[in-house]
Design an enzyme around this catalytic site. Structure first.
Site, PDB file in Angstrom:
ATOM      1  N   LYS A  81      52.181  46.451  19.921  1.00 26.11           N
ATOM      2  CA  LYS A  81      51.816  45.288  19.102  1.00 26.11           C
ATOM      3  C   LYS A  81      51.104  45.738  17.835  1.00 26.11           C
ATOM      4  O   LYS A  81      50.340  46.707  17.862  1.00 26.11           O
ATOM      5  CB  LYS A  81      50.918  44.362  19.935  1.00 26.11           C
ATOM      6  CG  LYS A  81      50.610  43.007  19.320  1.00 26.11           C
ATOM      7  CD  LYS A  81      49.833  42.138  20.317  1.00 26.11           C
ATOM      8  CE  LYS A  81      49.438  40.784  19.757  1.00 26.11           C
ATOM      9  NZ  LYS A  81      48.721  39.954  20.758  1.00 26.11           N
ATOM     10  N   SER A 156      50.276  35.343  21.480  1.00 24.75           N
ATOM     11  CA  SER A 156      50.526  35.996  20.213  1.00 24.75           C
ATOM     12  C   SER A 156      51.365  37.268  20.295  1.00 24.75           C
ATOM     13  O   SER A 156      51.866  37.726  19.270  1.00 24.75           O
ATOM     14  CB  SER A 156      49.189  36.332  19.554  1.00 24.75           C
ATOM     15  OG  SER A 156      48.488  37.301  20.318  1.00 24.75           O
ATOM     16  N   SER A 180      47.757  35.748  25.548  1.00 27.04           N
ATOM     17  CA  SER A 180      48.699  36.276  24.562  1.00 27.04           C
ATOM     18  C   SER A 180      49.689  37.310  25.081  1.00 27.04           C
ATOM     19  O   SER A 180      50.641  37.655  24.387  1.00 27.04           O
ATOM     20  CB  SER A 180      47.943  36.871  23.374  1.00 27.04           C
ATOM     21  OG  SER A 180      47.529  35.832  22.514  1.00 27.04           O
TER      22      SER A 180
END
Ligand SMILES: [Mg+2]
Ligand SMILES: [Zn+2]
Lengths: 493, 486, 102
Positions: A81, A156, A180
């Site tokens: 990420k 997210s 997330s």
């Protein structure tokens, strides 16, 4: 052959590479090909390390050929990420304000992936500073759900979930502050694990809500989550909130993964699924059946303070965020507004131009909650309610081995659908937030598709540092669901 | 009208750790810009603080020396404000649970007695970097200092004069140096003061308090004293003109203009200060148990002021000498040990103040670094006391002791400085001198004005003949006997 | 209940957070924050008598490191991401609020 490779999970691929049935170069090339083919449409990656990945893959192959000892992820392409720092490529956090930021150091998890000989194939898209549940709040465009490009991937860590689902990588790291990892995993039909707070080093993770943030894996199987946590977990002296070995023993999470559990008790929170859509409730029902069928006892639990978890979470997370994001001011690094004439304008304009709407909204909320006159009724009160929620969850976990819950009230919804009403969006985090508030591990497991052909996930929560057991409980469900690892219908690999 | 100035001090003291409070960067003065930095003290995304144990040890020791209650549980808080030299735009500090509280510092009062000034709190925090201004066109930031450990000490408003504020600051400097927790070098900005000043005015049987003024960022004792003195005068004038009294909202901030020697009102902040303190989630609490406390307590020395008083009372030293000896802890330590080893206090004191401190000063080290053993020092003092060497020789011997590390007796012998104690040898030297100086002998024996002068001349001649190795008192006595025939 | 936040307060909070907001944003945020804060405010209905505020879920204290110098960054690396520099110093437009630090 390529198809066969892309059907594997990390563990299978690592084994195939080690035994030279498959080369890392083949696997890496297959992922790069998938990225090439779909990333335009899906928007899962912000940066792809094509050349570096191929070079690393060749190197791993060479070392295996030479008979060298290699790490447990040798040759396996993994995505990271974009809020996890790497010395290679930018670390943008999905924000304009860090669009050109290059970190001088690797996150501890990145160091550990590299030490395990994983191939870091790219950095994945995300809601700006991990604030959001759709990955629409990225300054670089949204991530689309590989199962239906008109729908969100969740967030997210939407880029990581979509990349794993779309076979662009074999596993990925995400971060989970209020769901997330787990929610996008559920939306994209992959497994997502949020470890116990303190189990994985946060060094190099760009902070959102520091007392809640935790890095974890997204993968195609429960055993991959165990493997990835084996690699990234463990004490790190660079993170004061990383738990020392005295508290969390170094254990091989894969070792006992398939061992049955005697006297398993699964907890259901009374009334908890009422707000969830029918397919979600049905999935929970099937999961209960699976556990019952193998002799588990199902106990009903009451956690009354859970009703207050969304409010509590959003006060604490935004308060911490307002402070954590104060550093993005255009002075020492990051975007600086060209219009700024004095230092104050460097702050106010760089932040105005460099940060997105959702981030600003949360900074405003957090600043308000911490400011004098409002502190006691918001921030301080939230800390007390957090303790109450934690106490009640701990008590509930005393009555069972794991709590079974939905991950989200719905399956993946359409892009743009939730943008107008932030509060409604926040309320959808109701199932994932409690694990963050209590600091406990939780895993999201895909169990099937809804009527629209979208993945449905369910969630299991366990006591702090009980990942070993939690993964075993999740493995039972994974086996029972006969679903995991499916390829999104629209994609051909 | 009766006017009493009331001062509370906020003091920042830089601790002398090797590294910064939350990262491993060196703490060093005058390094090239941005050369002592890392992701943590630059506030880069993803970097996390890790607490320096030494800084906590030092802070506990200082808080103990200031007679504070030490917190058994403390934590770290973020203090939010935007400033370019503060890269995270928050400072890691301690808010509601300071490391130490409710202590006091003892200072010598104006009357020479001991006055206690209460300490409200002592806490640890990180320093900011430095903003440099390029003539108003733009500003520059050097973050070398960012993250340096600071001890913040806040007194109660117990100080009642500018001189007393200065005395407290000087005493605090002596204490932290004594403890070894800070170099407290004013030139390097190791101590910074922020006095809160107002007046208690009694007039026509009524009492008034003038509005509090905080004077920012003073970094010399002189500026501290001068600014309080100026502010007291200014507030009297202001009170006479405006009659304004203290309210909860009318505290102002002023800067000190060192050139004009005046305080200057600083531009008011638009909004009231709102630092939005909250516990730093990147750090865990600090629990200070008894064994940790005991370890630190064992390091706590007798404080300089107490020691100074003891030196006066126990050894009969002058205030001045006691002050000089206790200014350097190693010097006072050496003094104590040398006295314990049998040296006469006054002699040891003279040797240390006249030679030890001078040489240490020349070498830029402390007296303790001169390698003097207490036993040798005591021996030398006794040699002088017993007349084996004279005081002037003593100085030379001590210099050689420092230079060579040899013991005083060996040096006295090899330097041929032992006084002639053998009276038959002295007798013959005196015989020689008296026979050669007939004129002086006659004058010395006369009743005239010149008698004393001639006598002294004769003593001097004998001293010269002995190369200074005889005791002048003894010589004088012997000459007197010979001349007087008694 | 009175509105928990109005435009003036939104502006004040934005100024504390160093965010320049357009009039449109002020209006939009005022409405949204009002609704959100009202929802947040419901935690005050919960009785938390005798419950300690919990800043951290961790069972640990005293994470300390030895006072040993660790390699850091050289000025080149430190200023690599700087938007503007003057030699090895970070450069910013003039600070007009000098002396207003705490
Ligand atoms: Mg301070
Ligand atoms: Zn540093």
């Amino acid at each position: 052959m390529l198809d066969a490779i892309l059907q594997m999970d990390c563990l299978a691929l690592a084994e195939a590479i080690r035994t030279r049935q498959v080369s890392s170069l083949e696997a890496t090339s297959a992922c790069l090909e998938a990225i090439d083919k779909y990333n335009q449409k899906i928007g899962a990656f912000l940066t792809v390390f094509q050349q570096q990945a191929l070079d690393q893959a060749r190197d791993v192959d060479r070392r295996i050929q030479a008979g060298d000892k290699v790490g447990p992820l040798a040759g396996v392409p993994i995505a990271v990420k974009d809020n996890i720092c790497t010395t290679f490529g930018p670390t943008t956090c999905g924000s304009k304000i860090l669009a050109n930021f290059r970190s001088p150091c690797n996150a501890t998890v990145v160091e550990r992936l590299m030490r395990a000989d994983a191939i870091i194939i790219g950095k994945t898209n995300m809601d700006e500073f991990a604030m959001g549940s759709t990955t629409e709040n990225s300054a670089f465009g949204p991530t689309h759900n590989p199962w239906d490009l008109g729908r969100v991937a969740g967030g997210s860590s939407g880029g990581s979930a979509a990349a794993v689902a779309a076979r662009m990588c074999f596993g990925a790291l995400g971060s989970d502050t209020g769901g997330s990892i787990r929610q996008p995993a559920a939306f994209c039909g992959v497994v997502g694990l949020k470890p116990t707070y303190g189990r994985v080093s946060r060094f190099g993770l760009v902070a959102y809500g520091s007392s809640l943030d935790q890095i974890g894996p997204l993968a195609r199987s429960v055993r991959d989550c165990a493997l990835l946590l084996n690699v990234i977990g463990g004490h790190d002296p660079k993170d004061s909130t990383s738990v020392p070995p005295e508290i969390v023993p170094d254990e091989d999470l894969l070792a006992r993964l398939d061992q049955p559990i005697d006297g398993l008790r699964i907890g259901l929170v009374k009334g908890a699924t009422e707000g969830a859509d029918l397919p979600i409730r049905q999935a929970i029902g099937r999961a209960v059946d699976t556990y019952r069928a193998m002799g588990a006892e199902v106990v009903e639990l009451e956690i009354p303070a859970l009703d207050y978890s969304v409010a509590t979470y959003y006060i604490i997370a935004t308060a911490e965020a307002s402070s954590n994001l104060a550093r993005y001011d255009g002075v020492h690094y990051g975007y600086r507004s060209p219009a700024a004439r004095d230092c104050m304008e460097v702050y106010t304009r760089s932040r105005a131009e460099g940060l997105g709407k959702e981030v600003k909204r949360r900074i405003m909320l957090g600043t308000y909650a911490l400011s004098s006159g409002y502190y006691d009724a918001y921030y301080l009160k939230a800390l007390k309610v957090r303790n109450l929620i934690r106490q009640q969850i701990f008590a509930a976990l005393g009555q069972c081995d794991s709590i079974l819950m939905p991950v989200a009230p719905t399956t993946a919804f359409s892009l743009g659908q939730m943008a107008a009403d932030p509060l409604k969006m926040y309320l959808a985090d109701v199932y994932t937030i409690p694990a963050n508030l209590a600091g406990i591990p939780a895993i999201s497991i895909p169990v099937g598709l809804d009527g629209a052909g979208l993945p449905v996930g369910v969630q299991l929560l366990g006591p702090a540092f009980s990942e070993g057991r939690l993964l075993r409980i999740a493995r039972i469900l994974e086996k029972g669901a006969h679903w995991t690892c499916q390829v999104p219908a629209g994609l051909t690999v | 009208m009766k006017v009493q100035v009331v001062v509370g001090l906020e003091i920042h003291v830089q601790l002398s750790t090797q590294t910064k409070l939350f990262c491993g960067c060196p703490v060093r003065f005058a390094a090239p810009p941005n050369s002592l930095v890392c992701p943590v003290c630059l506030g880069l995304p993803g970097a996390l603080p890790v607490l320096n144990k030494k800084a906590v040890d030092y802070a506990i020791l200082a808080a103990m020396a200031l007679n504070c209650q030490i917190a058994s549980f403390t934590k770290w808080d973020r203090k939010g404000y935007y400033y370019p030299d503060l890269p995270k735009n928050y400072q890691i500090s301690q808010y509601d649970l300071p490391l130490g509280k409710a202590g006091f510092i003892e200072v010598q009062g104006d009357d020479g007695g001991i006055k206690q000034v209460r300490i409200r709190r002592v806490h640890l925090e990180e320093d900011a970097g430095k903003n440099l201004h390029a003539g108003g066109a733009y500003s520059c930031v050097d973050l070398n200092r960012a993250g340096t450990p600071l001890l913040e000490i806040v007194t109660e408003p117990d100080i009642t004069s500018a001189a007393q504020a200065r005395a407290l600051a000087v005493e605090l400097q002596r204490i932290v140096r004594y403890l070894g927790v800070s170099e407290a070098d004013m030139q390097k900005g190791h101590m910074r003061f922020e006095p809160n000043v107002n007046l208690r005015i009694e007039t026509d049987g009524q009492a008034f308090r003038t509005p509090i003024v905080e004077i920012k960022n003073l970094n010399s004792f002189r500026a501290l004293e001068a600014s309080i003195r100026y502010e007291a005068d200014r507030q009297v004038q202001e009170f006479l003109e405006s009659g304004q009294v203290m309210t909860s909202g009318n505290k102002t901030t002023r800067g000190w203009d060192d050139v004009r020697q005046v305080t200057v009102l600083q531009r008011q902040k638009e909004e009231a200060e709102d630092y939005r303190y909250f516990p730093d989630p990147d750090l865990v609490p600090v629990v200070i148990n008894t064994s940790w406390l005991d370890q630190i307590k064992a390091l706590l020395p007798e404080l300089p002021l107490r020691r100074q008083i003891r030196f006066v009372q126990q050894y009969g030293l002058s205030e001045y000498d006691a002050g000089v000896l206790t200014s350097d802890r190693s010097c006072a330590d050496l003094f104590d040990k040398a006295v314990e080893a049998g040296g006469r206090p006054k002699r040891v004191c003279n040797l240390l103040t006249q030679v030890g401190l001078r040489v240490a000063n020349e070498r830029g080290c402390s007296v303790g670094d001169l390698g003097l053993s207490p036993v040798n020092l005591a021996t030398l003092a006794s040699m002088i006391e017993e007349g084996k060497v004279n005081a002037t020789s003593g100085v030379r011997i001590l210099e050689q002791m420092i230079a060579t590390g040899q013991d005083p007796m060996t040096l006295a012998r090899s330097m041929d400085l032992l006084q002639i104690a053998d009276s038959s040898r002295l007798e013959s030297i005196i015989d020689q001198v008296l026979s050669m100086q007939q004129k002086a002998v006659q004058e010395a024996c006369s009743e005239g004005k010149k008698a004393q002068k001639a006598f002294n001349f004769l003593v001097g001649q004998v001293m010269q003949a002995t190369k200074g190795q005889a005791n002048p008192t003894v010589i004088a006595e012997m000459i007197r006997k010979r001349l007087g025939g008694a | 209940m009175d509105n928990l936040i109005d435009k003036a307060l939104v502006r004040k909070v934005a100024s504390l957070a160093r965010l320049e907001l357009s009039e449109q944003e002020v209006k939009e945020f005022t409405g949204q924050l009002c609704a959100i804060l009202e929802y947040f405010h419901k935690i005050n209905l919960l009785d938390t008598e005798g419950i300690e505020p919990l800043a951290h879920c961790l069972p640990i204290t005293n994470r300390l490191r030895e006072d040993q110098i660790q390699p850091g960054l050289d000025p080149g690396q430190a200023l690599k991401n700087a938007p503007d520099r003057d030699g090895d110093l970070f450069k910013v437009p003039p600070i007009l609020e000098e002396g207003l630090g705490p």
